[in-house]
Write a protein that holds these residues in place. Structure first.
Motif, PDB file in Angstrom:
ATOM      1  N   TYR A  43       0.844  -1.198   0.000  1.00  0.00           N
ATOM      2  CA  TYR A  43       0.000   0.000   0.000  1.00  0.00           C
ATOM      3  C   TYR A  43       0.878   1.246   0.000  1.00  0.00           C
ATOM      4  CZ  TYR A  43      -4.105  -2.887   0.859  1.00  0.00           C
ATOM      5  OH  TYR A  43      -5.117  -3.814   0.732  1.00  0.00           O
ATOM      6  N   GLU A  44       0.234   2.392  -0.077  1.00  0.00           N
ATOM      7  CA  GLU A  44       0.978   3.642  -0.222  1.00  0.00           C
ATOM      8  C   GLU A  44       1.243   4.349   1.092  1.00  0.00           C
ATOM      9  OE1 GLU A  44      -1.238   5.925  -3.035  1.00  0.00           O
ATOM     10  OE2 GLU A  44      -0.501   4.780  -4.771  1.00  0.00           O
ATOM     11  N   SER A  45       0.488   4.041   2.152  1.00  0.00           N
ATOM     12  CA  SER A  45       0.657   4.810   3.386  1.00  0.00           C
ATOM     13  C   SER A  45       0.507   3.936   4.626  1.00  0.00           C
ATOM     14  CB  SER A  45      -0.367   5.948   3.454  1.00  0.00           C
ATOM     15  OG  SER A  45      -1.665   5.440   3.724  1.00  0.00           O
ATOM     16  N   GLY A  99       6.743   3.639   6.081  1.00  0.00           N
ATOM     17  CA  GLY A  99       6.356   4.156   7.388  1.00  0.00           C
ATOM     18  C   GLY A  99       6.501   5.661   7.476  1.00  0.00           C
ATOM     19  N   ASP A 100       5.794   6.254   8.412  1.00  0.00           N
ATOM     20  CA  ASP A 100       5.898   7.698   8.630  1.00  0.00           C
ATOM     21  C   ASP A 100       7.207   8.064   9.320  1.00  0.00           C
ATOM     22  OD1 ASP A 100       3.388   7.989   7.498  1.00  0.00           O
ATOM     23  OD2 ASP A 100       2.351   7.923   9.437  1.00  0.00           O
ATOM     24  N   GLU A 101       7.651   7.224  10.274  1.00  0.00           N
ATOM     25  CA  GLU A 101       8.876   7.508  11.018  1.00  0.00           C
ATOM     26  C   GLU A 101       9.879   6.362  10.948  1.00  0.00           C
ATOM     27  OE1 GLU A 101       7.770   8.557  14.972  1.00  0.00           O
ATOM     28  OE2 GLU A 101       6.668  10.353  14.373  1.00  0.00           O
ATOM     29  N   VAL A 102       9.521   5.284  10.261  1.00  0.00           N
ATOM     30  CA  VAL A 102      10.412   4.137  10.060  1.00  0.00           C
ATOM     31  C   VAL A 102      10.416   3.796   8.575  1.00  0.00           C
ATOM     32  CG1 VAL A 102      10.067   3.203  12.381  1.00  0.00           C
ATOM     33  CG2 VAL A 102       8.517   2.534  10.536  1.00  0.00           C
ATOM     34  N   ASP A 103      11.294   2.862   8.177  1.00  0.00           N
ATOM     35  CA  ASP A 103      11.396   2.528   6.757  1.00  0.00           C
ATOM     36  C   ASP A 103      10.089   1.965   6.209  1.00  0.00           C
ATOM     37  OD1 ASP A 103      14.026   3.363   6.670  1.00  0.00           O
ATOM     38  OD2 ASP A 103      14.829   1.375   7.117  1.00  0.00           O
ATOM     39  N   PHE A 104       9.479   1.045   6.948  1.00  0.00           N
ATOM     40  CA  PHE A 104       8.215   0.473   6.491  1.00  0.00           C
ATOM     41  C   PHE A 104       7.454  -0.087   7.685  1.00  0.00           C
ATOM     42  CE2 PHE A 104      11.152  -3.075   6.513  1.00  0.00           C
ATOM     43  CZ  PHE A 104      10.396  -4.134   6.999  1.00  0.00           C
ATOM     44  N   VAL A 105       6.167  -0.285   7.498  1.00  0.00           N
ATOM     45  CA  VAL A 105       5.325  -0.949   8.492  1.00  0.00           C
ATOM     46  C   VAL A 105       4.691  -2.163   7.824  1.00  0.00           C
ATOM     47  CG1 VAL A 105       4.847   1.122   9.838  1.00  0.00           C
ATOM     48  CG2 VAL A 105       3.360   0.529   7.914  1.00  0.00           C
ATOM     49  N   SER A 106       4.313  -3.160   8.632  1.00  0.00           N
ATOM     50  CA  SER A 106       3.706  -4.354   8.047  1.00  0.00           C
ATOM     51  C   SER A 106       2.831  -5.057   9.068  1.00  0.00           C
ATOM     52  CB  SER A 106       4.782  -5.320   7.530  1.00  0.00           C
ATOM     53  OG  SER A 106       5.572  -5.811   8.597  1.00  0.00           O
TER      54      SER A 106
END
Length: 208
Positions: free
Chosen positions: A151-153, A181-188
């Motif tokens: 996803y994009e966000s 991620g907003d403050e990290v590389d990515f979220v999952s």
């Protein structure tokens, strides 16, 4: 017959955080039926069983519903138990598994590092069932053992409330959803209701 059971919180320094796994050291393998019943009663996302054979450990992982071919946090948990309760002089442990040999190393800081096989996903068509299960159309989709849905966000990842009944019918073991991620590389997040894990707190094998 008595069996030791350890519960280890992986991917964290704090109790009741991270992802808990049960670890059962065995002198010899029990029948699959018994292993599955133990895992079901533990009711954690994974129960790891190991048996030492010469200089390596045979390792297997069971969810509450079935045996799986790879699990990250339960591998770290098994290594932690070996390093701390069975062979405290070791700095490396090798596991023989359904996914081949896996090595976990202990650094001087007591941090554990593991080398996992790569499972590169291939771009694939977007199944209509996947869109309906997740409720939002993604930017990209890849498939290996699991669907990797991009996803994009970060906000999209947080607000998705999947339909577990529909996810269970997909032709994959699980579904990974991820975004920058907003403050990290990515979220999952990771969902695997087909094997008795509606949502896993942290999933090492999702990052292979």
């Amino acid at each position: 017959m008595g069996i030791q059971i350890f519960q280890v919180d992986a991917f964290t320094k704090h109790v009741f955080k991270g992802n808990p796994a049960a670890v059962c050291p065995l002198n010899e393998w029990l029948g699959d039926y018994i292993l599955q019943k133990i895992a079901a009663e533990n009711n954690l996302s994974e129960t790891a069983f190991f048996v030492k054979k010469n200089d390596i450990y045979e390792l297997r992982w069971f969810t509450p519903k079935t045996e799986v071919d790879l699990c990250g946090h339960a591998t770290l948990a098994a290594a932690f138990v070996i390093f701390n309760f069975f062979e405290d002089s070791l700095h490396s442990v090798t596991f023989e598994t359904m996914s081949g040999k896996l090595v976990v190393e202990k650094e001087e800081t007591d941090l554990l590092f593991m080398d996992f096989p790569s499972r590169r996903g291939q771009p694939c068509d977007l199944p209509e069932e996947l869109i309906r299960a997740l409720g939002e159309e993604p930017a990209e989709v890849f498939l290996s053992r699991d669907y990797l849905v991009v996803y994009e966000s970060e906000n999209q990842i947080k607000r998705i409330n999947p339909n577990m009944d529909l996810l269970e019918k997909l032709d994959s073991l699980g579904v990974i959803i991820t975004a920058p991620g907003d403050e990290v590389d990515f979220v999952s997040r990771f969902f695997a209701p087909k094997v008795g894990v509606p949502e896993d707190p942290v999933t090492g094998s999702a990052h292979c």
